[in-house]
Design a protein around this motif. Structure first.
Motif, PDB file in Angstrom:
ATOM      1  N   ASP A 182     -10.917   2.419  55.599  1.00  0.00           N
ATOM      2  CA  ASP A 182      -9.688   1.974  54.946  1.00  0.00           C
ATOM      3  C   ASP A 182     -10.071   1.157  53.716  1.00  0.00           C
ATOM      4  OD1 ASP A 182      -7.062   1.604  54.390  1.00  0.00           O
ATOM      5  OD2 ASP A 182      -6.633   0.311  56.115  1.00  0.00           O
ATOM      6  N   MET A 183      -9.088   0.933  52.832  1.00  0.00           N
ATOM      7  CA  MET A 183      -9.311   0.081  51.679  1.00  0.00           C
ATOM      8  C   MET A 183      -9.231  -1.381  52.109  1.00  0.00           C
ATOM      9  SD  MET A 183      -9.791   2.253  49.280  1.00  0.00           S
ATOM     10  CE  MET A 183      -9.705   1.276  47.780  1.00  0.00           C
ATOM     11  N   VAL A 184     -10.185  -2.182  51.672  1.00  0.00           N
ATOM     12  CA  VAL A 184     -10.176  -3.616  52.005  1.00  0.00           C
ATOM     13  C   VAL A 184     -10.275  -4.418  50.713  1.00  0.00           C
ATOM     14  CG1 VAL A 184     -11.226  -3.283  54.265  1.00  0.00           C
ATOM     15  CG2 VAL A 184     -12.687  -3.674  52.276  1.00  0.00           C
ATOM     16  N   GLU A 185      -9.784  -5.634  50.782  1.00  0.00           N
ATOM     17  CA  GLU A 185      -9.788  -6.519  49.616  1.00  0.00           C
ATOM     18  C   GLU A 185     -11.025  -7.405  49.631  1.00  0.00           C
ATOM     19  OE1 GLU A 185      -6.905  -9.991  48.779  1.00  0.00           O
ATOM     20  OE2 GLU A 185      -5.965  -8.241  47.817  1.00  0.00           O
ATOM     21  N   THR A 186     -11.739  -7.461  48.514  1.00  0.00           N
ATOM     22  CA  THR A 186     -12.904  -8.334  48.383  1.00  0.00           C
ATOM     23  C   THR A 186     -12.642  -9.347  47.277  1.00  0.00           C
ATOM     24  OG1 THR A 186     -13.979  -6.884  46.765  1.00  0.00           O
ATOM     25  CG2 THR A 186     -14.462  -6.494  49.104  1.00  0.00           C
ATOM     26  N   LYS A 187     -13.209 -10.522  47.442  1.00  0.00           N
ATOM     27  CA  LYS A 187     -12.991 -11.602  46.477  1.00  0.00           C
ATOM     28  C   LYS A 187     -14.220 -11.761  45.585  1.00  0.00           C
ATOM     29  CE  LYS A 187      -9.869 -14.111  49.561  1.00  0.00           C
ATOM     30  NZ  LYS A 187      -8.662 -13.695  48.859  1.00  0.00           N
ATOM     31  N   ARG A 188     -13.982 -12.209  44.361  1.00  0.00           N
ATOM     32  CA  ARG A 188     -15.052 -12.445  43.382  1.00  0.00           C
ATOM     33  C   ARG A 188     -14.526 -13.441  42.356  1.00  0.00           C
ATOM     34  NH1 ARG A 188     -12.488 -10.112  39.515  1.00  0.00           N
ATOM     35  NH2 ARG A 188     -11.468  -8.098  39.829  1.00  0.00           N
ATOM     36  N   LEU A 189     -15.368 -13.757  41.363  1.00  0.00           N
ATOM     37  CA  LEU A 189     -14.918 -14.608  40.263  1.00  0.00           C
ATOM     38  C   LEU A 189     -13.833 -13.891  39.467  1.00  0.00           C
ATOM     39  CD1 LEU A 189     -18.276 -16.032  38.839  1.00  0.00           C
ATOM     40  CD2 LEU A 189     -16.811 -16.960  40.634  1.00  0.00           C
ATOM     41  N   CYS A 190     -12.946 -14.638  38.874  1.00  0.00           N
ATOM     42  CA  CYS A 190     -11.891 -14.033  38.069  1.00  0.00           C
ATOM     43  C   CYS A 190     -12.463 -13.358  36.833  1.00  0.00           C
ATOM     44  CB  CYS A 190     -10.895 -15.096  37.616  1.00  0.00           C
ATOM     45  SG  CYS A 190      -9.762 -15.631  38.899  1.00  0.00           S
ATOM     46  N   ASN A 191     -11.928 -12.199  36.502  1.00  0.00           N
ATOM     47  CA  ASN A 191     -12.230 -11.625  35.197  1.00  0.00           C
ATOM     48  C   ASN A 191     -11.243 -12.213  34.183  1.00  0.00           C
ATOM     49  OD1 ASN A 191      -9.787 -10.135  35.358  1.00  0.00           O
ATOM     50  ND2 ASN A 191     -10.832  -8.377  36.265  1.00  0.00           N
ATOM     51  N   LEU A 192     -11.368 -11.817  32.933  1.00  0.00           N
ATOM     52  CA  LEU A 192     -10.560 -12.440  31.883  1.00  0.00           C
ATOM     53  C   LEU A 192      -9.072 -12.241  32.102  1.00  0.00           C
ATOM     54  CD1 LEU A 192     -10.293 -13.956  29.219  1.00  0.00           C
ATOM     55  CD2 LEU A 192     -10.640 -11.787  28.020  1.00  0.00           C
ATOM     56  N   ARG A 193      -8.666 -11.034  32.472  1.00  0.00           N
ATOM     57  CA  ARG A 193      -7.238 -10.790  32.701  1.00  0.00           C
ATOM     58  C   ARG A 193      -6.705 -11.680  33.816  1.00  0.00           C
ATOM     59  NH1 ARG A 193      -4.451  -8.401  36.353  1.00  0.00           N
ATOM     60  NH2 ARG A 193      -6.273  -7.488  37.363  1.00  0.00           N
ATOM     61  N   GLU A 194      -7.460 -11.788  34.895  1.00  0.00           N
ATOM     62  CA  GLU A 194      -7.026 -12.618  36.023  1.00  0.00           C
ATOM     63  C   GLU A 194      -7.022 -14.094  35.640  1.00  0.00           C
ATOM     64  OE1 GLU A 194      -8.816  -9.655  39.492  1.00  0.00           O
ATOM     65  OE2 GLU A 194     -10.099 -11.119  38.477  1.00  0.00           O
ATOM     66  N   PHE A 195      -8.014 -14.514  34.867  1.00  0.00           N
ATOM     67  CA  PHE A 195      -8.071 -15.911  34.438  1.00  0.00           C
ATOM     68  C   PHE A 195      -6.887 -16.247  33.534  1.00  0.00           C
ATOM     69  CE2 PHE A 195      -9.465 -19.210  31.413  1.00  0.00           C
ATOM     70  CZ  PHE A 195      -9.779 -20.234  32.300  1.00  0.00           C
ATOM     71  N   MET A 196      -6.559 -15.337  32.617  1.00  0.00           N
ATOM     72  CA  MET A 196      -5.413 -15.569  31.744  1.00  0.00           C
ATOM     73  C   MET A 196      -4.109 -15.620  32.542  1.00  0.00           C
ATOM     74  SD  MET A 196      -6.501 -13.255  28.433  1.00  0.00           S
ATOM     75  CE  MET A 196      -4.827 -13.163  27.849  1.00  0.00           C
ATOM     76  N   SER A 197      -3.987 -14.771  33.550  1.00  0.00           N
ATOM     77  CA  SER A 197      -2.802 -14.827  34.410  1.00  0.00           C
ATOM     78  C   SER A 197      -2.732 -16.158  35.148  1.00  0.00           C
ATOM     79  CB  SER A 197      -2.834 -13.684  35.431  1.00  0.00           C
ATOM     80  OG  SER A 197      -2.684 -12.434  34.807  1.00  0.00           O
ATOM     81  N   HIS A 198      -3.898 -16.679  35.527  1.00  0.00           N
ATOM     82  CA  HIS A 198      -3.966 -17.937  36.273  1.00  0.00           C
ATOM     83  C   HIS A 198      -3.520 -19.118  35.414  1.00  0.00           C
ATOM     84  CE1 HIS A 198      -5.581 -20.509  39.507  1.00  0.00           C
ATOM     85  NE2 HIS A 198      -6.069 -21.281  38.545  1.00  0.00           N
ATOM     86  N   ILE A 199      -3.921 -19.136  34.144  1.00  0.00           N
ATOM     87  CA  ILE A 199      -3.613 -20.297  33.302  1.00  0.00           C
ATOM     88  C   ILE A 199      -2.299 -20.132  32.546  1.00  0.00           C
ATOM     89  CG2 ILE A 199      -6.053 -20.860  33.037  1.00  0.00           C
ATOM     90  CD1 ILE A 199      -5.856 -19.883  30.117  1.00  0.00           C
ATOM     91  N   ASP A 200      -1.818 -18.911  32.374  1.00  0.00           N
ATOM     92  CA  ASP A 200      -0.586 -18.682  31.621  1.00  0.00           C
ATOM     93  C   ASP A 200       0.636 -18.826  32.517  1.00  0.00           C
ATOM     94  OD1 ASP A 200      -1.717 -18.277  29.178  1.00  0.00           O
ATOM     95  OD2 ASP A 200      -1.599 -16.096  29.227  1.00  0.00           O
ATOM     96  N   LYS A 201       1.770 -18.959  31.872  1.00  0.00           N
ATOM     97  CA  LYS A 201       3.031 -18.949  32.602  1.00  0.00           C
ATOM     98  C   LYS A 201       3.547 -17.516  32.740  1.00  0.00           C
ATOM     99  CE  LYS A 201       4.257 -23.518  30.853  1.00  0.00           C
ATOM    100  NZ  LYS A 201       5.200 -24.302  30.051  1.00  0.00           N
ATOM    101  N   SER A 202       2.732 -16.563  32.356  1.00  0.00           N
ATOM    102  CA  SER A 202       3.089 -15.151  32.461  1.00  0.00           C
ATOM    103  C   SER A 202       1.945 -14.401  33.120  1.00  0.00           C
ATOM    104  CB  SER A 202       3.341 -14.577  31.064  1.00  0.00           C
ATOM    105  OG  SER A 202       3.634 -13.202  31.124  1.00  0.00           O
ATOM    106  N   LYS A 203       2.253 -13.490  34.013  1.00  0.00           N
ATOM    107  CA  LYS A 203       1.229 -12.686  34.670  1.00  0.00           C
ATOM    108  C   LYS A 203       0.866 -11.499  33.790  1.00  0.00           C
ATOM    109  CE  LYS A 203       0.773 -14.802  38.670  1.00  0.00           C
ATOM    110  NZ  LYS A 203      -0.515 -15.377  39.090  1.00  0.00           N
ATOM    111  N   TRP A 204      -0.407 -11.133  33.836  1.00  0.00           N
ATOM    112  CA  TRP A 204      -0.870  -9.954  33.108  1.00  0.00           C
ATOM    113  C   TRP A 204      -1.411  -8.960  34.138  1.00  0.00           C
ATOM    114  CZ3 TRP A 204       0.980 -10.562  28.499  1.00  0.00           C
ATOM    115  CH2 TRP A 204       1.019 -11.820  27.903  1.00  0.00           C
ATOM    116  N   PHE A 205      -0.628  -7.949  34.446  1.00  0.00           N
ATOM    117  CA  PHE A 205      -0.996  -7.044  35.532  1.00  0.00           C
ATOM    118  C   PHE A 205      -1.771  -5.820  35.054  1.00  0.00           C
ATOM    119  CE2 PHE A 205       2.706  -9.266  37.379  1.00  0.00           C
ATOM    120  CZ  PHE A 205       2.110  -9.737  38.528  1.00  0.00           C
ATOM    121  N   THR A 206      -1.327  -5.183  34.005  1.00  0.00           N
ATOM    122  CA  THR A 206      -1.906  -3.895  33.641  1.00  0.00           C
ATOM    123  C   THR A 206      -2.736  -3.932  32.365  1.00  0.00           C
ATOM    124  OG1 THR A 206       0.109  -3.298  32.433  1.00  0.00           O
ATOM    125  CG2 THR A 206      -0.032  -2.652  34.752  1.00  0.00           C
TER     126      THR A 206
END
Length: 313
Positions: A94-118
């Motif tokens: 099955d597909m499982v979720e693994t954790k790692r350091l944030c990439n740039l898109r994820e980091f920007m979503s973390h610090i912004d008031k807007s999410k960047w999904f795609t």
């Protein structure tokens, strides 16, 4: 207020522009700083750790968590940036979720008031997205092109217990400097690209902010020295300018200080003295200019602090 030589010279840097691009470089700088902070022990990391609940969206301050059930642990006070991947686990089939350091898109979503999904801000396609040291200029340009450069992030989203924007800049620089000093020569060499990236991004933050601000300086020079012959060049970017509460987009121009001096010094008596007096009054009494120069100086001091630090000290 007399500007330092380095600030004056920075007005003459070509190929840079307004709010969008300088915010893009700011986000690249912060992402590089986040990666450098990850070199520290986990309990000492502070960048990319935001409040679970904030007291004031502008001033920051994390709320102390409370549990509705006294028998249960309260929820966490802080939320670290965590990147995730979904991969196929052949054991679980099955597909499982693994954790790692944030990439740039994820980091920007973390610090912004807007999410960047795609959106993929790092050039090179999906395979390059987890690159911890993305190419600075190309990445900032892509952030700008994708309109992911809005000035949204408050300090409390960037750094643990962050409050004021300028203090956040200084605190992030302190983290980078402290980390750099803690590394052995070999460890620094292994992570040299991170430190080179953070200073390159900071160089560009400074330059783009100066050009961003040159619109207001040019307007003041024209107002106070009506006969002045302003020398400037179009940067090819747009920038946002404000008059009162009204904001609009205009073409961004590079203010060519030395060329302006050369064009006016033989035609206008005491031209350099007059120009300096405009500078002094502008940065002492104009609210917008005072606020802007403080931020510019914060970025300049952050950059100098990081560059001056040596590893293993």
């Amino acid at each position: 207020m007399r500007l330092s030589l380095s600030l004056l010279v920075a007005f003459t840097i070509a190929g840079v522009a307004g709010r969008g691009v300088r915010v893009a470089y700011e986000k690249v700088f912060l992402f590089y700083a986040y990666g450098i902070d990850q070199l520290n022990p986990e309990d000492q990391r502070v960048i990319g750790i935001k409040c679970a609940e904030v007291i004031d969206d502008e001033k920051g301050g994390c709320k102390d968590p409370k549990s509705e059930d006294p028998k249960k642990e309260p929820p966490p006070k802080y939320i670290p940036c965590v990147g995730t991947d979904r991969i196929y686990d052949p054991v679980k089939k099955d597909m499982v979720e693994t954790k790692r350091l944030c990439n740039l898109r994820e980091f920007m979503s973390h610090i912004d008031k807007s999410k960047w999904f795609t959106q993929l801000p790092v050039p090179g396609g999906k395979g390059a997205q987890n690159n911890p040291t993305p190419p600075v200029d190309e990445t900032a340009k892509r952030i700008n092109d994708l309109k992911m450069d809005q000035n949204r992030y408050p300090a409390w989203r960037v750094i643990k217990d962050g409050t004021e924007f300028n203090k956040m800049i200084e605190d992030v620089a302190d983290v980078v400097t402290r980390t750099k000093k803690s590394l052995s020569a070999a460890d620094y060499e292994a992570n040299k690209a991170r430190f080179e990236g953070v200073t390159k991004a900071l160089d560009q933050v400074s330059r783009t902010r100066y050009v961003d601000h040159s619109y207001y300086l040019i307007e003041r020079l024209k107002r106070d020295i009506p006969e002045i012959d302003i020398k400037s060049e179009k940067t090819g970017f747009k920038q946002y300018v404000k008059a009162g509460d009204v904001e609009r987009q205009v073409d961004s121009y590079e203010f060519m200080r030395q060329e302006t001096i050369d064009a006016n010094k033989d035609k206008i008596d005491d031209f350099e003295g007059k120009m300096q007096r405009v500078y002094d009054d502008f940065y002492a009494n104009d609210k917008h200019a005072k606020e802007h120069i403080v931020v510019m100086q914060s970025f300049e001091m952050a950059n100098n602090k990081i560059k001056d630090a040596s590893c293993g000290t």
